[in-house]
Design a protein around this motif. Structure first.
Motif, PDB file in Angstrom:
ATOM      1  N   GLN A   4       0.821  -1.215   0.000  1.00 10.79           N
ATOM      2  CA  GLN A   4       0.000   0.000   0.000  1.00 10.79           C
ATOM      3  C   GLN A   4       0.851   1.258   0.000  1.00 10.79           C
ATOM      4  OE1 GLN A   4      -1.971   0.805   3.879  1.00 10.79           O
ATOM      5  NE2 GLN A   4      -0.695  -0.858   4.688  1.00 10.79           N
ATOM      6  N   ALA A   6       3.893   3.742  -1.284  1.00 11.98           N
ATOM      7  CA  ALA A   6       4.458   4.085  -2.592  1.00 11.98           C
ATOM      8  C   ALA A   6       5.960   3.842  -2.593  1.00 11.98           C
ATOM      9  CB  ALA A   6       4.146   5.545  -2.921  1.00 11.98           C
ATOM     10  N   HIS A   8       9.491   1.836  -3.937  1.00 11.45           N
ATOM     11  CA  HIS A   8      10.064   1.328  -5.178  1.00 11.45           C
ATOM     12  C   HIS A   8       9.920  -0.195  -5.220  1.00 11.45           C
ATOM     13  CE1 HIS A   8      13.095   0.479  -8.283  1.00 11.45           C
ATOM     14  NE2 HIS A   8      12.980   1.749  -8.639  1.00 11.45           N
ATOM     15  N   ASN A  60      14.110   4.672  -0.346  1.00 11.26           N
ATOM     16  CA  ASN A  60      13.235   5.036  -1.460  1.00 11.26           C
ATOM     17  C   ASN A  60      13.661   6.359  -2.087  1.00 11.26           C
ATOM     18  OD1 ASN A  60      10.529   4.092  -2.711  1.00 11.26           O
ATOM     19  ND2 ASN A  60      10.248   6.306  -2.424  1.00 11.26           N
TER      20      ASN A  60
END
Length: 441
Positions: A4, A6, A8, A60
């Protein structure tokens, strides 16, 4: 589910490989905001997954960097070598499918080898403030291009006197875009001052009140007469209590060495960990405990932060910690990730007031426990009657009507009586006493 977030795809692959399925509450609250680039101040209980909550957003941010690796991009500051080592391992696990490299700088390691590592320019640098500053002052550390700074266990760094060091290192990162501050306790005025200096309009996430910390851990106290009696209780507990692994905390290195020596003499598989031990011995102690080569670790508060050992289900406070926050961190070594644990504090007459203050701080009442095989004479301060009067104070006598009797004042014995003044026959003017005539020689 971690999907859920965001994150990578390479990070999600690592998460799946490590069998991370459901995010913990601190991860669910912190990761989305951190991915948005917000400054965060997060308070969450030990063992709740704080490390992943900041490592994943940092990775990320860096995973798709197009620039060649010529500058350090992220800086993570922590209070102890052990916590730094553990954090580095977590970064390497989550970054296993990326090209991101991390390095570590702490005291106790070779200075020149660390300088050589810095010349390779890791993407993420993890370390303790003291050694970081030494490398900075030597000209080996450049932080101008750092994008994100993480302060983990910030309250502990302040307690250890690193406030000025942390502030300076943050100032050496003038182009940072994000600062994340994590801790298991709320800290005091010093921490609030640091937050005001290094965070920009932060989002405050309070995942646990202090009274909710370590809810999965039973907390007991056992009274003792003196330190030798405490040692007898420790040996009884280690021989009779059901546990997989245990930590015994002391306030001093001398006491840690003493207890360790006595346990080894009794054939307990034990190691000792404190600040006087060199880095090789400290690593060995933790590895032996994790691998099961030793069941017992005797340690000072060096082991109270960040130490995560599977199966560690017993903590014994040989000495009461000097603050409620330190108590929370000590007992936080057990009862981690939803597991149950047992924390036992040994209390002499000199420890009672400190123990009571920690109970008030936590808004909890510790379970009182008596072990008949090693029971002593001390059981706490003298009790007070329901009327509020201390035991042993005599009541004043009263008459039948309930009124207090007032004892007649007795005249002091052998005190000469004062002579009545001489007056004239009319009773008005006092007469002067004549001096006695001198005796005849």
């Amino acid at each position: 589910m971690f999907s859920q977030f965001a994150l990578h795809e390479r990070l999600l692959k690592a998460v799946a490989e490590l069998n991370f399925v459901e995010p913990t509450p601190v991860q669910a609250a912190a990761i989305p905001l951190a991915l948005q680039g917000r400054d965060l101040r997060v308070t969450a209980q030990t063992g709740s997954g704080k490390t992943a909550a900041f490592v994943l957003p940092v990775l990320n941010r860096l995973v798709d960097l197009k620039q060649k690796r010529v500058e350090i991009r992220a800086l993570i500051l922590l209070p102890t070598r052990e916590l730094a080592q553990q954090t580095l391992k977590e970064i390497e696990r989550f970054a296993q499918f990326t090209f991101i490299k991390a390095g570590m700088i702490t005291g106790g390691e070779d200075f020149k080898e660390q300088a050589a590592m810095l010349r390779k320019v890791p993407d993420i640098l993890v370390g303790t403030p003291g050694r970081m500053l030494e490398q900075l002052n030597a000209g080996n550390l450049k932080l101008e291009h750092v994008q994100v700074v993480v302060l983990d266990e910030a309250d502990r760094m302040l307690d250890m006197g690193f406030s000025d060091d942390v502030e300076r290192l943050c100032n050496e990162c003038p182009n940072r875009e994000q600062t994340l501050l994590f801790s298991a306790t709320t800290g005091g005025a010093g921490l609030r001052e640091m937050i005001g200096k290094v965070l920009k309009t932060p989002e405050h996430l309070m995942l646990n009140n202090v009274s909710q910390l370590s809810e999965g851990t039973r907390q007991q106290i056992i009274t003792a007469d003196h330190n030798q009696h405490k040692e007898e209780i420790v040996q009884w507990l280690l021989a009779n209590e059901t546990y997989q692994k245990a930590i015994i905390f002391t306030n001093t290195r001398v006491m840690a060495d003493r207890i360790y020596g006595h346990l080894v003499a009794k054939d307990f598989k034990a190691f000792v960990l404190h600040g006087d031990k060199d880095q090789k011995d400290r690593k060995l102690a933790i590895e032996r405990l994790k691998q099961g080569g030793a069941k017992v670790l005797v340690a000072t508060d060096v082991a109270a932060r960040g130490l995560d050992v599977d199966g560690l289900d017993l903590v014994i406070n040989f000495d009461m910690p000097r603050s409620g926050d330190e108590y929370v961190h000590r007992i936080g070594r057990t009862g981690r990730a939803g597991n149950e644990g047992l924390a036992i504090s040994l209390i002499c007459h000199g420890d009672w007031n400190l123990m009571s203050s920690i109970e008030r701080y936590l808004k909890q009442s510790f379970e009182r426990r008596v072990i008949k095989e090693v029971k002593g004479t001390y059981s706490g301060p003298k009790k007070v009657k329901a009327s509020g009067k201390a035991v042993g104070v005599k009541k004043k006598k009263t008459d039948k009507k309930g009124d207090k009797k007032v004892a007649a004042k007795k005249k002091p014995a052998n005190r000469p009586k004062a002579s009545a003044p001489l007056v004239s026959q009319d009773g008005l003017a006092p007469l002067k006493r004549r001096k006695p005539a001198p005796a005849a020689e």
